[in-house]
Write an enzyme that holds these catalytic residues in place. Structure first.
Site, mmCIF file in Angstrom:
data_model
loop_
_atom_site.group_PDB
_atom_site.id
_atom_site.type_symbol
_atom_site.label_atom_id
_atom_site.label_comp_id
_atom_site.label_asym_id
_atom_site.label_seq_id
_atom_site.Cartn_x
_atom_site.Cartn_y
_atom_site.Cartn_z
ATOM 1 N N ASP A 216 36.514 50.259 44.812
ATOM 2 C CA ASP A 216 37.184 51.496 45.243
ATOM 3 C C ASP A 216 36.329 52.281 46.238
ATOM 4 O OD1 ASP A 216 39.293 53.296 45.265
ATOM 5 O OD2 ASP A 216 38.443 54.512 43.656
ATOM 6 N N ASN B 294 37.171 52.481 49.852
ATOM 7 C CA ASN B 294 37.278 52.046 51.262
ATOM 8 C C ASN B 294 37.807 53.153 52.172
ATOM 9 O OD1 ASN B 294 36.549 49.568 50.292
ATOM 10 N ND2 ASN B 294 38.563 48.619 50.522
ATOM 11 N N HIS C 54 38.909 49.140 54.736
ATOM 12 C CA HIS C 54 39.317 47.900 54.051
ATOM 13 C C HIS C 54 38.637 46.693 54.694
ATOM 14 C CE1 HIS C 54 42.001 50.225 51.685
ATOM 15 N NE2 HIS C 54 42.901 50.443 52.630
ATOM 16 N N LEU D 150 31.779 28.839 40.447
ATOM 17 C CA LEU D 150 32.258 30.177 40.056
ATOM 18 C C LEU D 150 33.783 30.227 40.026
ATOM 19 C CD1 LEU D 150 31.450 33.273 39.632
ATOM 20 C CD2 LEU D 150 31.946 33.509 42.078
HETATM 21 C C1 IPE Z 1 42.176 50.989 42.042
HETATM 22 O O1 IPE Z 1 41.910 51.895 43.067
HETATM 23 C C2 IPE Z 1 42.823 49.765 42.580
HETATM 24 C C3 IPE Z 1 42.014 48.914 43.456
HETATM 25 C C4 IPE Z 1 40.761 49.093 43.769
HETATM 26 C C5 IPE Z 1 42.676 47.759 43.971
HETATM 27 P P1 IPE Z 1 42.883 53.105 43.398
HETATM 28 O O2 IPE Z 1 42.280 53.839 44.524
HETATM 29 O O3 IPE Z 1 44.263 52.598 43.591
HETATM 30 O O4 IPE Z 1 42.835 53.947 42.044
HETATM 31 P P2 IPE Z 1 43.171 55.466 41.772
HETATM 32 O O5 IPE Z 1 44.490 55.750 42.409
HETATM 33 O O6 IPE Z 1 42.087 56.286 42.383
HETATM 34 O O7 IPE Z 1 43.177 55.596 40.287
HETATM 35 C C1 IPE Z 2 40.169 50.551 47.368
HETATM 36 O O1 IPE Z 2 39.871 51.572 48.255
HETATM 37 C C2 IPE Z 2 41.055 49.501 47.992
HETATM 38 C C3 IPE Z 2 42.445 49.530 47.521
HETATM 39 C C4 IPE Z 2 42.912 50.271 46.567
HETATM 40 C C5 IPE Z 2 43.372 48.637 48.186
HETATM 41 P P1 IPE Z 2 40.849 52.804 48.478
HETATM 42 O O2 IPE Z 2 41.803 52.455 49.577
HETATM 43 O O3 IPE Z 2 41.479 53.225 47.208
HETATM 44 O O4 IPE Z 2 39.828 53.910 48.984
HETATM 45 P P2 IPE Z 2 39.793 55.443 48.548
HETATM 46 O O5 IPE Z 2 39.716 55.462 47.068
HETATM 47 O O6 IPE Z 2 41.044 56.067 49.072
HETATM 48 O O7 IPE Z 2 38.551 55.956 49.198
HETATM 49 MG MG MG Z 3 40.898 54.482 45.733
#
Ligand code: IPE
Ligand code: IPE
Ligand code: MG
Length: 241
Positions: A12, A14, A29, A123
Site C-alpha cells: 500500500d 503507491n 503503481h 517459490l
Molecule cells: C489494500 O489497499 C489493497 C491493496 C494493496 C491491493 P487499499 O488502499 O485499497 O486499502 P484501504 O482502502 O486503504 O483500506
Molecule cells: C496500493 O497503493 C495499490 C493498490 C491498491 C492497487 P494505493 O493505490 O492504495 O496507494 P495509496 O494508499 O492511495 O497511497
Molecule cells: Mg491504499
C-alpha cells in the site's frame, strides 16, 4: 533465524508516493514494481516457501475507471515482462481472486502463466487480483453447499480443514508473517480466514520505498516473536507447538 514459511504483503501507498512527488497515481503503481521484484528475490533466497502479494482488492474496482484501467494494463505488461525470468528462477505462479470481471487478455495471460509454471519447484508466488477475503469465504461456502446438494458431502462433515480446503490458498501453509506498508494498520479485506494466527508487521514506508533493509527488519521482528497459538508460554517452551 526462524524464517516464515509463508509471507503475505499488502503493498500500500503507491498513490501517496506519487502525489508526494507531484506525479500521477499511475507513476506510483509503476514504481511499485521494483519492491515486488525485490521481495520475490529475497523470499526465494531466504527459503520462504510462499509469498502472497495483494495487488488489487474487490473494493479497488470502485476507484476511478481510468486508474482501474491503468492498473489492469500494468498487470498485463508486468506479467509479460517478468514471466520468462520467473519461470527460469523456478517460481510457480498462482492468482487468487474473482477472475470474471478481468479483461480477457489479462485473464488469459494469468491462465497461461499458471500452466507454464505449475510444476516449478521454487517459490510459490501468489498474486491476489480482484481478491477479497469475504469473497473467498463466500465462494468456499458456495462450493461446499454445491457438494452437499449433489449428495457428495454431509453438512456435519464440514469442519475447519474442509472449509480451508475450499479457500483460494488451499494447499499452502497459513501465512506466518503479514506485512503492510503505507502506515495504515488494517487488513482491508485481505486473507480474512488465513490470517487468524499470522504475525502482523506494519511499515510506515510507502510501497515504492520498501527495500531490503525494511524487509530484513520485518523478518528479524518475526524471528523474535513467541507464537503461542492459544497455549501458555510454558507449553510453548516445552515444545508443544
Ligand atoms: C489494500 O489497499 C489493497 C491493496 C494493496 C491491493 P487499499 O488502499 O485499497 O486499502 P484501504 O482502502 O486503504 O483500506
Ligand atoms: C496500493 O497503493 C495499490 C493498490 C491498491 C492497487 P494505493 O493505490 O492504495 O496507494 P495509496 O494508499 O492511495 O497511497
Ligand atoms: Mg491504499
Amino acid at each position: 533465524m526462524r524464517v516464515p514459511r509463508h509471507v503475505a504483503i499488502i503493498m500500500d501507498g503507491n498513490g501517496r508516493w506519487a502525489a508526494n512527488r507531484g506525479l500521477p497515481r499511475g507513476a506510483g503503481h509503476r514504481a511499485g514494481l521494483k519492491p515486488v521484484r525485490l521481495c520475490i528475490e529475497e523470499c526465494a533466497r531466504r527459503g520462504v516457501e510462499a509469498l502472497t502479494l495483494f495487488a488489487f482488492s474487490s473494493e479497488n474496482w470502485k476507484r476511478p475507471i481510468t486508474e482501474v484501467g491503468l492498473l489492469m494494463q500494468l498487470f498485463l505488461e508486468a506479467l509479460d515482462r517478468e514471466i520468462d525470468e520467473l519461470a527460469t528462477r523456478g517460481v510457480s505462479l498462482r492468482f487468487i481472486g474473482e477472475r470474471d470481471g478481468l479483461p480477457a487478455a489479462l485473464a488469459e495471460r494469468m491462465r497461461a502463466a499458471e500452466a507454464r509454471t505449475a510444476a516449478n519447484p521454487g517459490l510459490k508466488l501468489v498474486i491476489a487480483v480482484a481478491y477479497g477475503g469475504r469473497w473467498d469465504i463466500v465462494s468456499a461456502a458456495r462450493r461446499l453447499a454445491t457438494e452437499v446438494r449433489a449428495g457428495a458431502l454431509e453438512p456435519g462433515q464440514i469442519d475447519e480443514a474442509r472449509f480451508a480446503a475450499a479457500l483460494a490458498l488451499d494447499g499452502l501453509p497459513e501465512p506466518d508473517l503479514f506485512i503492510r506498508t503505507g502506515g495504515d494498520r488494517r487488513i482491508s479485506n485481505f486473507l480474512l480466514w488465513n490470517l487468524a494466527y499470522t504475525e502482523l508487521w506494519f511499515s510506515d514506508l510507502l510501497w515504492p520505498e520498501f527495500d531490503g533493509v525494511e524487509l530484513e527488519r520485518a523478518f528479524a521482528d518475526f524471528a523474535s516473536r513467541e507464537r503461542r497459538f492459544g497455549l501458555t508460554s510454558e507449553q510453548v517452551g516445552a515444545g508443544a507447538c
